[in-house]
Design an enzyme around this catalytic site. Structure first.
Site, PDB file in Angstrom:
ATOM      1  N   ASP A  41     -19.226 -49.985  22.129  1.00 49.15           N
ATOM      2  CA  ASP A  41     -17.901 -50.199  21.554  1.00 49.15           C
ATOM      3  C   ASP A  41     -16.908 -50.119  22.723  1.00 49.15           C
ATOM      4  OD1 ASP A  41     -15.363 -49.889  20.399  1.00 49.15           O
ATOM      5  OD2 ASP A  41     -16.148 -48.820  18.657  1.00 49.15           O
TER       6      ASP A  41
ATOM      7  N   LYS B  89      -6.839 -53.304  18.104  1.00 54.17           N
ATOM      8  CA  LYS B  89      -6.245 -52.406  19.089  1.00 54.17           C
ATOM      9  C   LYS B  89      -5.693 -53.187  20.285  1.00 54.17           C
ATOM     10  CE  LYS B  89      -7.852 -49.620  16.020  1.00 54.17           C
ATOM     11  NZ  LYS B  89      -9.131 -48.944  16.116  1.00 54.17           N
TER      12      LYS B  89
ATOM     13  N   TYR C 290     -15.672 -43.186  17.002  1.00 58.39           N
ATOM     14  CA  TYR C 290     -14.589 -43.496  16.070  1.00 58.39           C
ATOM     15  C   TYR C 290     -14.977 -42.976  14.673  1.00 58.39           C
ATOM     16  CZ  TYR C 290     -11.457 -46.261  13.209  1.00 58.39           C
ATOM     17  OH  TYR C 290     -10.535 -46.658  12.291  1.00 58.39           O
TER      18      TYR C 290
ATOM     19  N   ARG D 160     -16.080 -69.936   5.786  1.00 56.42           N
ATOM     20  CA  ARG D 160     -16.797 -68.663   5.998  1.00 56.42           C
ATOM     21  C   ARG D 160     -17.843 -68.841   7.087  1.00 56.42           C
ATOM     22  NH1 ARG D 160     -20.878 -67.728   2.937  1.00 56.42           N
ATOM     23  NH2 ARG D 160     -19.888 -68.374   1.001  1.00 56.42           N
TER      24      ARG D 160
HETATM   25  C1  LIG Z   1     -10.258 -48.728  15.338  1.00 54.74           C
HETATM   26  C2  LIG Z   1     -11.590 -48.606  15.928  1.00 54.74           C
HETATM   27  C3  LIG Z   1     -12.734 -49.112  15.293  1.00 54.74           C
HETATM   28  C4  LIG Z   1     -12.671 -49.738  13.915  1.00 54.74           C
HETATM   29  O1  LIG Z   1     -11.913 -50.890  13.911  1.00 54.74           O
HETATM   30  P1  LIG Z   1     -11.075 -51.426  12.643  1.00 54.74           P
HETATM   31  O2  LIG Z   1     -10.489 -52.682  13.168  1.00 54.74           O
HETATM   32  O3  LIG Z   1     -10.053 -50.382  12.316  1.00 54.74           O
HETATM   33  O4  LIG Z   1     -12.034 -51.622  11.520  1.00 54.74           O
HETATM   34  C5  LIG Z   1     -13.930 -49.001  15.931  1.00 54.74           C
HETATM   35  N1  LIG Z   1     -14.038 -48.414  17.137  1.00 54.74           N
HETATM   36  C6  LIG Z   1     -12.964 -47.896  17.774  1.00 54.74           C
HETATM   37  C7  LIG Z   1     -13.151 -47.265  19.112  1.00 54.74           C
HETATM   38  C8  LIG Z   1     -11.712 -47.982  17.207  1.00 54.74           C
HETATM   39  O5  LIG Z   1     -10.661 -47.446  17.837  1.00 54.74           O
END
Ligand SMILES: *Cc1c(COP(=O)(O)O)cnc(C)c1O
Length: 392
Positions: free
Chosen positions: A175, A200, A103, A51
């Protein structure tokens, strides 16, 4: 000669990864051990418990940090866990400025989870950095930005908002999930932290859920590492390996995503059944100039408003054969979805309308299939949308 070290396409394949010193294995080993032997109490080789630290995770964190031009990468079990770790570095009574189009899951963390713990957030359109400056309060401790935003593909000026944050003496977190470091590097533009859902584009094959934060700020890195091991939202070694593997082709994948999305966005913009297209690569897009300035490509995501509202959108999505009707994005396969019902259902209807998420809005994640096949597939959807009752 270029003396700033390897370029991005090379870093995708090699950064953070040395051949295994024991066996010479070229690929990073998946170290599944939860614990590591110590020569004596406290005398270990840098790892004591998985961890707190794991060699496969270290390789991933090194690769992500190098790609974003940061000193430290901190990996998490999901993008939402990464976002939560950033917010847990704040305390009750602190205030965060957040761009209005984020998001859905990010909105939910602010609205449904941390609000109860006393974290205040103001959502605002950050298109005008002066408005961001006016919204700063004495207890503001963080600015949170997503650009291009999800699902409206709004573009915010990272450098200008980083200046506002700097003047306010607070960090800016960006982000960067939609752009990836191949197209945009927020740390170079003055941001303090970059947040990713590695689920993604970075992994790119829709078979891992993961997240990360990258920073060069030593104080923030220390807090994030502390939260990573204390709260424990860590990714498995196998998932870290999968993201490392996906990252190797990030450079070539992004080139194709960008190329295909631009062609499809141009095509949609001319289509009689399309009311509006949101793609930063279109000259008509409100943020086109800023995108051209801060991005090396306009990305693989397109949203568009289909004429005919919900019935047309439903018929369109049900009749696609290559674009899968599914949430998520950034994989090699093309996906199409309905933000109001699917990804952004957690945003209240009124807030959705204010942002522009209507019932005819469809979001595409353009994959790397043959472009003519993708065009034909969209046409299949349009045909069904012209007469929703005739379709399946
Ligand atoms: C999918 C997404 C998230 C969250 O990510 P997870 O891996 O699904 O928890 C945050 N920001 C954006 C822009 C995303 O597309």
């Amino acid at each position: 000669m270029h003396d700033e070290g390897p370029r991005l396409d090379t870093l995708c394949i090699h950064a953070g990864q040395e051949p295994d010193p024991v066996s010479g294995a070229v690929m990073t080993p998946i170290v599944l051990a939860s614990t590591f032997v110590q020569d004596g109490p406290g005398a270990h080789k840098g790892y004591d418990y998985s961890r707190a630290g794991n060699p496969t995770r270290t390789a991933l964190e090194g690769c992500l940090a190098a790609l974003e031009g940061g000193k430290h990468g901190v990996a998490f079990g999901s993008g939402c866990a990464a976002t939560t770790a950033v917010l847990l570095s704040l305390k009750a009574g602190d205030h965060v400025l957040v761009c209005d189009d984020v998001y859905g899951g990010t909105f939910r963390i602010f609205d449904k989870v941390l609000k109860q713990w006393g974290l205040e957030a103001t959502f605002l359109d950050m298109s005008d950095p002066a408005k961001v400056r006016e919204a700063v309060r004495p207890n503001t401790r963080l600015v949170w930005l997503e650009t291009p935003s999800n699902p409206m593909l709004k573009i915010f000026d990272i450098a200008a908002i980083a200046d506002v944050a700097k003047q306010a003496g607070v960090p800016l977190a960006v982000d960067n999930t939609f752009a990836t470091p191949m197209l945009q590097r927020p740390l170079d533009l003055g941001a303090s932290m970059v947040v990713h859902s590695t689920t993604k584009y970075l992994n790119g094959h829709s078979d891992v859920v993961g997240g990360a934060v990258i920073t060069s700020d030593e104080g923030l890195a220390e807090k994030l590492h502390f939260l990573q091991k204390s709260v424990g939202g860590v990714p498995s070694p196998f998932d870290c390996y999968m993201v490392l593997r996906g990252l190797k082709t990030l450079g070539v994948r992004m080139k194709q995503h960008v190329k295909s999305a631009q062609v499809l966005a141009d095509h949609l913009a001319r289509h009689p059944q399309v009311e509006r297209v949101f793609y930063p690569g279109l000259a008509s897009h409100k943020g086109h100039e800023i995108a051209a300035k801060q991005m090396k490509g306009f990305g693989g995501m397109i949203s568009f408003e289909l004429a005919g509202g919900l019935d047309a959108a439903t018929a369109f999505l049900k009749n696609l054969r290559i674009f899968a009707c599914a949430e998520s994005l950034g994989g090699v396969e093309s996906l199409a979805e309905h933000p109001a019902i699917m990804t952004h259902a957690s945003v209240p209807a009124e807030a959705r309308r204010a942002i522009g998420i209507g019932d005819g809005l469809i979001r595409l994640s353009v994959g790397v299939e043959d472009l003519d096949d993708l065009k034909d597939d969209l046409e299949r959807g349009f045909k069904a949308a012209r007469d929703p009752r005739a379709g399946g």
